[in-house]
Write a protein that holds these residues in place. Structure first.
Motif, PDB file in Angstrom:
ATOM      1  N   LEU A  15       0.809  -1.219   0.000  1.00 18.85           N
ATOM      2  CA  LEU A  15       0.000   0.000   0.000  1.00 18.85           C
ATOM      3  C   LEU A  15       0.842   1.269   0.000  1.00 18.85           C
ATOM      4  O   LEU A  15       0.302   2.361  -0.161  1.00 18.85           O
ATOM      5  CB  LEU A  15      -0.946   0.003   1.203  1.00 18.85           C
ATOM      6  CG  LEU A  15      -1.963  -1.137   1.231  1.00 18.85           C
ATOM      7  CD1 LEU A  15      -2.801  -1.079   2.496  1.00 18.85           C
ATOM      8  CD2 LEU A  15      -2.839  -1.125  -0.004  1.00 18.85           C
ATOM      9  N   ASP A  16       2.154   1.136   0.186  1.00 15.87           N
ATOM     10  CA  ASP A  16       3.003   2.324   0.168  1.00 15.87           C
ATOM     11  C   ASP A  16       3.095   2.854  -1.260  1.00 15.87           C
ATOM     12  O   ASP A  16       2.798   2.149  -2.220  1.00 15.87           O
ATOM     13  CB  ASP A  16       4.397   1.997   0.717  1.00 15.87           C
ATOM     14  CG  ASP A  16       5.107   0.938  -0.117  1.00 15.87           C
ATOM     15  OD1 ASP A  16       4.540  -0.152  -0.299  1.00 15.87           O
ATOM     16  OD2 ASP A  16       6.230   1.203  -0.590  1.00 15.87           O
ATOM     17  N   GLN A  17       3.505   4.109  -1.381  1.00 18.29           N
ATOM     18  CA  GLN A  17       3.594   4.742  -2.695  1.00 18.29           C
ATOM     19  C   GLN A  17       4.690   4.078  -3.515  1.00 18.29           C
ATOM     20  O   GLN A  17       5.854   4.122  -3.152  1.00 18.29           O
ATOM     21  CB  GLN A  17       3.868   6.245  -2.554  1.00 18.29           C
ATOM     22  CG  GLN A  17       4.058   6.980  -3.867  1.00 18.29           C
ATOM     23  CD  GLN A  17       2.855   6.884  -4.777  1.00 18.29           C
ATOM     24  OE1 GLN A  17       1.751   7.161  -4.372  1.00 18.29           O
ATOM     25  NE2 GLN A  17       3.068   6.490  -6.006  1.00 18.29           N
ATOM     26  N   HIS A  18       4.301   3.459  -4.593  1.00 11.01           N
ATOM     27  CA  HIS A  18       5.243   2.893  -5.552  1.00 11.01           C
ATOM     28  C   HIS A  18       4.514   2.718  -6.873  1.00 11.01           C
ATOM     29  O   HIS A  18       3.297   2.753  -6.931  1.00 11.01           O
ATOM     30  CB  HIS A  18       5.834   1.567  -5.055  1.00 11.01           C
ATOM     31  CG  HIS A  18       4.860   0.439  -4.962  1.00 11.01           C
ATOM     32  ND1 HIS A  18       3.923   0.335  -3.958  1.00 11.01           N
ATOM     33  CD2 HIS A  18       4.668  -0.635  -5.762  1.00 11.01           C
ATOM     34  CE1 HIS A  18       3.203  -0.758  -4.141  1.00 11.01           C
ATOM     35  NE2 HIS A  18       3.627  -1.360  -5.226  1.00 11.01           N
ATOM     36  N   ASP A  19       5.279   2.552  -7.903  1.00  6.73           N
ATOM     37  CA  ASP A  19       4.717   2.412  -9.243  1.00  6.73           C
ATOM     38  C   ASP A  19       5.037   1.027  -9.783  1.00  6.73           C
ATOM     39  O   ASP A  19       5.648   0.208  -9.088  1.00  6.73           O
ATOM     40  CB  ASP A  19       5.261   3.531 -10.139  1.00  6.73           C
ATOM     41  CG  ASP A  19       4.841   4.895  -9.620  1.00  6.73           C
ATOM     42  OD1 ASP A  19       3.638   5.199  -9.686  1.00  6.73           O
ATOM     43  OD2 ASP A  19       5.698   5.647  -9.126  1.00  6.73           O
ATOM     44  N   HIS A  20       4.630   0.777 -11.015  1.00 16.58           N
ATOM     45  CA  HIS A  20       4.765  -0.565 -11.585  1.00 16.58           C
ATOM     46  C   HIS A  20       5.254  -0.525 -13.021  1.00 16.58           C
ATOM     47  O   HIS A  20       5.068   0.457 -13.726  1.00 16.58           O
ATOM     48  CB  HIS A  20       3.411  -1.293 -11.533  1.00 16.58           C
ATOM     49  CG  HIS A  20       2.917  -1.472 -10.149  1.00 16.58           C
ATOM     50  ND1 HIS A  20       2.051  -0.584  -9.551  1.00 16.58           N
ATOM     51  CD2 HIS A  20       3.197  -2.412  -9.227  1.00 16.58           C
ATOM     52  CE1 HIS A  20       1.808  -0.981  -8.314  1.00 16.58           C
ATOM     53  NE2 HIS A  20       2.492  -2.082  -8.091  1.00 16.58           N
ATOM     54  N   MET A  21       5.880  -1.626 -13.409  1.00 16.68           N
ATOM     55  CA  MET A  21       6.252  -1.826 -14.805  1.00 16.68           C
ATOM     56  C   MET A  21       5.807  -3.229 -15.189  1.00 16.68           C
ATOM     57  O   MET A  21       5.870  -4.160 -14.388  1.00 16.68           O
ATOM     58  CB  MET A  21       7.738  -1.622 -15.039  1.00 16.68           C
ATOM     59  CG  MET A  21       8.653  -2.335 -14.100  1.00 16.68           C
ATOM     60  SD  MET A  21      10.331  -1.699 -14.273  1.00 16.68           S
ATOM     61  CE  MET A  21      11.051  -2.482 -12.843  1.00 16.68           C
ATOM     62  N   VAL A  22       5.287  -3.346 -16.408  1.00 15.30           N
ATOM     63  CA  VAL A  22       4.797  -4.628 -16.906  1.00 15.30           C
ATOM     64  C   VAL A  22       5.620  -5.019 -18.125  1.00 15.30           C
ATOM     65  O   VAL A  22       5.876  -4.198 -19.004  1.00 15.30           O
ATOM     66  CB  VAL A  22       3.287  -4.591 -17.218  1.00 15.30           C
ATOM     67  CG1 VAL A  22       2.946  -3.578 -18.281  1.00 15.30           C
ATOM     68  CG2 VAL A  22       2.763  -5.959 -17.601  1.00 15.30           C
ATOM     69  N   CYS A  23       6.043  -6.270 -18.130  1.00 17.28           N
ATOM     70  CA  CYS A  23       6.820  -6.785 -19.255  1.00 17.28           C
ATOM     71  C   CYS A  23       5.852  -7.216 -20.352  1.00 17.28           C
ATOM     72  O   CYS A  23       4.954  -8.028 -20.112  1.00 17.28           O
ATOM     73  CB  CYS A  23       7.692  -7.954 -18.806  1.00 17.28           C
ATOM     74  SG  CYS A  23       8.630  -8.669 -20.172  1.00 17.28           S
ATOM     75  N   THR A  24       6.054  -6.684 -21.536  1.00 15.21           N
ATOM     76  CA  THR A  24       5.187  -7.034 -22.662  1.00 15.21           C
ATOM     77  C   THR A  24       5.545  -8.394 -23.249  1.00 15.21           C
ATOM     78  O   THR A  24       4.806  -8.922 -24.069  1.00 15.21           O
ATOM     79  CB  THR A  24       5.267  -5.960 -23.764  1.00 15.21           C
ATOM     80  OG1 THR A  24       6.642  -5.806 -24.160  1.00 15.21           O
ATOM     81  CG2 THR A  24       4.714  -4.635 -23.273  1.00 15.21           C
ATOM     82  N   GLY A  25       6.650  -8.971 -22.787  1.00 15.62           N
ATOM     83  CA  GLY A  25       7.050 -10.286 -23.252  1.00 15.62           C
ATOM     84  C   GLY A  25       6.442 -11.414 -22.437  1.00 15.62           C
ATOM     85  O   GLY A  25       5.895 -12.367 -22.983  1.00 15.62           O
TER      86      GLY A  25
END
Length: 128
Positions: free
Chosen positions: A71-81
């Motif tokens: 729940l802490d402030q962080h972002d995300h990245m998604v692998c398209t592979g």
């Protein structure tokens, strides 16, 4: 909030899985402990838990939404592979929040940044 054994099982499944599972993924894991639970019950509980602020719902531009126990402030990245979702820890984004506050007086309370690209594993596979 009323206590529900099923809701608690759904919550624990998300909290214990840093892989940002989909509702289907949560359902598959929960069914191992409670074979009688329905997919609809899992969906309802995930949405309820997200609305109550107990988990985060990550809306994906393509594919199923993901759920995060952090729940802490962080972002995300998604692998398209491979479709895996990773947490982003970036000092530059925290500095951007401070810069926005200093220059515009706007206090950033939440941010939803989703980066897309290829993870190291997928890049390595493509190079072989």
């Amino acid at each position: 909030m009323n206590y529900s054994k099923q809701r608690e099982l759904v919550l624990q499944t998300v909290l214990e899985n840093p892989i940002h599972p989909t509702a289907d993924g949560v359902y598959q894991q929960v069914r191992q402990q409670n074979p009688r639970i329905s997919l609809g019950t899992v969906y309802r509980n995930l949405n309820f838990l997200a609305e109550m602020g107990m988990i985060r719902k990550i809306s994906m531009p393509v594919g199923s939404d993901r759920f995060d126990g952090r729940l802490d402030q962080h972002d995300h990245m998604v692998c398209t592979g491979c479709d895996r979702v990773f947490d982003v820890e970036c000092d530059a984004l925290r500095q951007l929040d401070r810069q926005i506050l200093d220059q515009q007086g706007f206090l950033v309370q939440d941010r939803h940044l989703l980066l897309t690209g290829l993870c190291q594993d997928c890049r390595d596979c493509r190079e072989k």
